[in-house]
Design an enzyme around this catalytic site. Structure first.
Site, short mmCIF file in Angstrom:
data_model
loop_
_atom_site.label_atom_id
_atom_site.label_comp_id
_atom_site.label_asym_id
_atom_site.label_seq_id
_atom_site.Cartn_x
_atom_site.Cartn_y
_atom_site.Cartn_z
N ARG A 7 10.20 86.77 -17.41
CA ARG A 7 9.72 86.64 -18.79
C ARG A 7 9.55 88.01 -19.42
O ARG A 7 9.07 88.95 -18.80
CB ARG A 7 8.35 85.93 -18.83
CG ARG A 7 7.76 85.79 -20.22
CD ARG A 7 6.37 85.18 -20.18
NE ARG A 7 5.43 86.02 -19.44
CZ ARG A 7 4.83 87.09 -19.96
NH1 ARG A 7 5.09 87.47 -21.20
NH2 ARG A 7 3.98 87.79 -19.24
N VAL A 8 9.98 88.11 -20.69
CA VAL A 8 9.70 89.28 -21.52
C VAL A 8 9.06 88.78 -22.81
O VAL A 8 9.29 87.64 -23.23
CB VAL A 8 10.96 90.12 -21.82
CG1 VAL A 8 11.49 90.77 -20.56
CG2 VAL A 8 12.03 89.26 -22.48
N SER A 9 8.26 89.65 -23.46
CA SER A 9 7.51 89.23 -24.64
C SER A 9 8.19 89.60 -25.95
O SER A 9 7.97 88.95 -26.97
CB SER A 9 6.11 89.85 -24.62
OG SER A 9 5.42 89.47 -23.45
N LYS A 10 9.01 90.66 -25.97
CA LYS A 10 9.55 91.18 -27.22
C LYS A 10 11.07 91.09 -27.24
O LYS A 10 11.73 91.23 -26.22
CB LYS A 10 9.12 92.63 -27.43
CG LYS A 10 7.61 92.81 -27.51
CD LYS A 10 7.24 94.28 -27.69
CE LYS A 10 5.73 94.46 -27.77
NZ LYS A 10 5.36 95.88 -27.92
N GLN A 15 12.14 95.64 -24.51
CA GLN A 15 11.96 94.98 -23.22
C GLN A 15 13.24 94.24 -22.85
O GLN A 15 13.92 93.69 -23.71
CB GLN A 15 10.78 93.99 -23.28
CG GLN A 15 9.43 94.64 -23.51
CD GLN A 15 8.32 93.60 -23.53
OE1 GLN A 15 8.56 92.40 -23.58
NE2 GLN A 15 7.08 94.07 -23.48
#
Length: 220
Positions: A7-10, A15
């Protein structure tokens, strides 16, 4: 079988999931069995995570690059891991905080037990603070719970709606985005204002009160 989750947020390019995928591949996860999300760790309802958890079968092991990829809330992490354990699924963290967690081994289960203990401690602290806050509020003559969200405009609409004999209070409350309890705190079943409703109208309109619910209906 090993199944990975990344998982990445951006999505602005700062990212990338590549380091996570590389680590999962080195750990032996098949590239076709890696699920990914582009979402905040505070959001538990992530499409990739939901699909990943559904794909896991008894005897499988969920592999994470770091524990915070699964989520940032400790209770969510503990609950998810416990659900996996009940289903006969292992959890393995490759690096970072929690890297000692591997519920397929005795030492890993011990490490996870420590995390679970901290989560339980956190729950107890929150419960104690909540009870203390409610007790302090009651001592000052205030009741606990969320503040009322009714305002003059909503109250006027509620009065007009309930003045119709065919109106259903639950439907009116739902349309206004409030609970039926809140609705009946301010308005009677025939659309006339209760004491709380009268006080709200008086405060908001400088003592300009509607005479009856029928007045509101005629002006609507």
């Amino acid at each position: 079988m090993l199944i990975g989750y990344a998982r990445v947020s951006k999505s602005d390019g700062s990212q990338t999931a590549a380091p996570q995928r590389d680590a999962l591949l080195v750990a032996g996860v098949d590239p076709e069995r890696i699920y990914e999300d582009l979402a905040s760790g505070r959001n538990d309802a992530r499409p990739g995570l939901i699909a990943c958890l559904k794909a896991l079968q008894p005897g499988n092991t969920l592999v994470l690059w770091k524990l915070d990829r699964l989520g940032r809330d400790l209770r969510h992490l503990v609950n998810t891991a416990e659900d996996l354990r009940v289903r006969g699924i292992g959890l393995k963290v490759l690096t970072g905080a929690g890297a000692q967690i591997d519920t397929t081994t005795a030492n890993g289960r011990l490490a996870f037990g420590i995390f679970a203990a901290f989560a339980e401690f956190e729950r107890e602290l929150i419960a104690e603070r909540t009870q203390a806050g409610l007790a302090a509020a009651r001592a000052r003559g205030r009741l606990g719970g969320r503040p009322r969200k009714m305002d003059r405009a909503m109250l006027t609409m509620a009065m007009a709606a309930l003045s119709d004999p065919k109106a259903v209070a639950a439907d009116v409350a739902k349309r206004l985005g409030i609970t039926t309890t809140t609705l009946y705190t301010y308005v009677n079943g025939d659309g006339s204002p209760k004491a709380a409703g009268t006080a709200l109208l008086r405060t908001a309109a400088g003592d300009e009160l509607p005479n009856t619910a029928s007045t509101v209906q005629r002006s609507a």
